[in-house]
Scaffold this motif. Sequence first.
Motif, PDB file in Angstrom:
ATOM      1  N   GLU A 131      -1.163 -13.767  -2.772  1.00 23.95           N
ATOM      2  CA  GLU A 131      -2.272 -14.345  -1.748  1.00 23.95           C
ATOM      3  C   GLU A 131      -1.868 -15.914  -1.228  1.00 23.95           C
ATOM      4  OE1 GLU A 131      -6.983 -15.494  -2.057  1.00 23.95           O
ATOM      5  OE2 GLU A 131      -6.376 -13.828  -3.249  1.00 23.95           O
ATOM      6  N   LYS A 132      -2.066 -15.996  -0.199  1.00 25.89           N
ATOM      7  CA  LYS A 132      -1.601 -17.351   0.462  1.00 25.89           C
ATOM      8  C   LYS A 132      -2.821 -18.336   0.221  1.00 25.89           C
ATOM      9  CE  LYS A 132      -0.224 -19.954   4.538  1.00 25.89           C
ATOM     10  NZ  LYS A 132       0.377 -19.974   5.730  1.00 25.89           N
ATOM     11  N   ALA A 133      -2.490 -19.368  -0.631  1.00 23.56           N
ATOM     12  CA  ALA A 133      -3.715 -20.451  -0.828  1.00 23.56           C
ATOM     13  C   ALA A 133      -3.699 -21.305   0.136  1.00 23.56           C
ATOM     14  CB  ALA A 133      -3.173 -21.012  -2.239  1.00 23.56           C
ATOM     15  N   ILE A 134      -4.975 -21.425   0.776  1.00 24.11           N
ATOM     16  CA  ILE A 134      -5.239 -22.292   1.813  1.00 24.11           C
ATOM     17  C   ILE A 134      -6.333 -23.445   1.511  1.00 24.11           C
ATOM     18  CG2 ILE A 134      -5.990 -22.564   4.155  1.00 24.11           C
ATOM     19  CD1 ILE A 134      -4.825 -19.604   4.655  1.00 24.11           C
ATOM     20  N   ASP A 135      -6.096 -24.619   1.605  1.00 27.08           N
ATOM     21  CA  ASP A 135      -7.029 -25.785   1.725  1.00 27.08           C
ATOM     22  C   ASP A 135      -7.003 -26.189   2.967  1.00 27.08           C
ATOM     23  OD1 ASP A 135      -8.594 -27.937   1.394  1.00 27.08           O
ATOM     24  OD2 ASP A 135      -7.763 -28.609  -0.435  1.00 27.08           O
ATOM     25  N   PRO A 136      -8.104 -25.804   3.832  1.00 22.90           N
ATOM     26  CA  PRO A 136      -8.119 -26.487   5.174  1.00 22.90           C
ATOM     27  C   PRO A 136      -8.204 -28.055   5.348  1.00 22.90           C
ATOM     28  CG  PRO A 136     -10.278 -25.299   4.585  1.00 22.90           C
ATOM     29  CD  PRO A 136      -9.176 -25.172   3.592  1.00 22.90           C
ATOM     30  N   ASP A 137      -8.728 -28.590   4.094  1.00 21.59           N
ATOM     31  CA  ASP A 137      -8.608 -29.835   4.307  1.00 21.59           C
ATOM     32  C   ASP A 137      -7.395 -30.689   3.560  1.00 21.59           C
ATOM     33  OD1 ASP A 137     -11.368 -29.929   4.947  1.00 21.59           O
ATOM     34  OD2 ASP A 137     -12.031 -29.646   3.111  1.00 21.59           O
ATOM     35  N   ASP A 138      -6.434 -30.035   3.286  1.00 28.00           N
ATOM     36  CA  ASP A 138      -5.255 -30.467   2.755  1.00 28.00           C
ATOM     37  C   ASP A 138      -3.966 -29.618   3.143  1.00 28.00           C
ATOM     38  OD1 ASP A 138      -3.404 -31.938   1.340  1.00 28.00           O
ATOM     39  OD2 ASP A 138      -4.248 -32.072  -0.494  1.00 28.00           O
ATOM     40  N   PRO A 139      -3.514 -29.829   4.309  1.00 23.69           N
ATOM     41  CA  PRO A 139      -2.481 -29.039   4.588  1.00 23.69           C
ATOM     42  C   PRO A 139      -1.161 -29.433   3.768  1.00 23.69           C
ATOM     43  CG  PRO A 139      -3.174 -30.409   6.460  1.00 23.69           C
ATOM     44  CD  PRO A 139      -4.165 -30.499   5.385  1.00 23.69           C
ATOM     45  N   THR A 140      -1.000 -30.377   3.205  1.00 24.14           N
ATOM     46  CA  THR A 140       0.146 -30.832   2.463  1.00 24.14           C
ATOM     47  C   THR A 140      -0.048 -30.041   1.478  1.00 24.14           C
ATOM     48  OG1 THR A 140       0.198 -33.119   3.187  1.00 24.14           O
ATOM     49  CG2 THR A 140       1.324 -32.586   1.295  1.00 24.14           C
TER      50      THR A 140
END
Length: 178
Positions: free
Chosen positions: A137-146
């Motif tokens: 599952e691709k982990a995504i943090d919209p506030d931290d693209p790094t």
Amino acid sequence: MPAPARNSICSSGVRIDFYWWSCADEDVKSHLDDALAALWRAVDGPNRRWTPWSQSMVRSQFKKRLEKAIRGQLVPVDEIKPLRDGRASLFEIRWTDIGVSEVGTGGELVFRDVHVRLIHTEPDGFGLGVVGLHAHEKAIDPDDPTWTRAEQDAEVDTAERCYFAGVGTNWGLVLRQS
């Protein structure tokens, strides 16, 4: 100047052979079943809640996309994309709309769509064959693209370890004659 994007044989319009890197069975269905099990493990978790219907729908989405890959009918970038250049030629089969229900931080049931990836290789000597290596599952943090990029890189690293663990022996696979 960057290298031109590679095209996957999963979008070539030609039927391909699909293998799962750790499946020792010669049966085509076993390789597909092992890949589907890996995809399911990628989205199932202790905070996820499934009804028989929702579980069936998600499994069906995974199966339909893999069958489409086997028919060589994936749409580049939306459904399949080459990954970073390296010693292993890797591609990801992409799902961006897998519906899940999970228990939120306050105990409430939260519904959302998640992104799922199946990373595979198309090694030389396999003809029209691909080897599935890793599902996540691709982990995504919209506030931290790094952070998101670091998480994605870690998943690709896992796929590369599977690749290099078996490339010298063709992962022990018995190749079908297409």
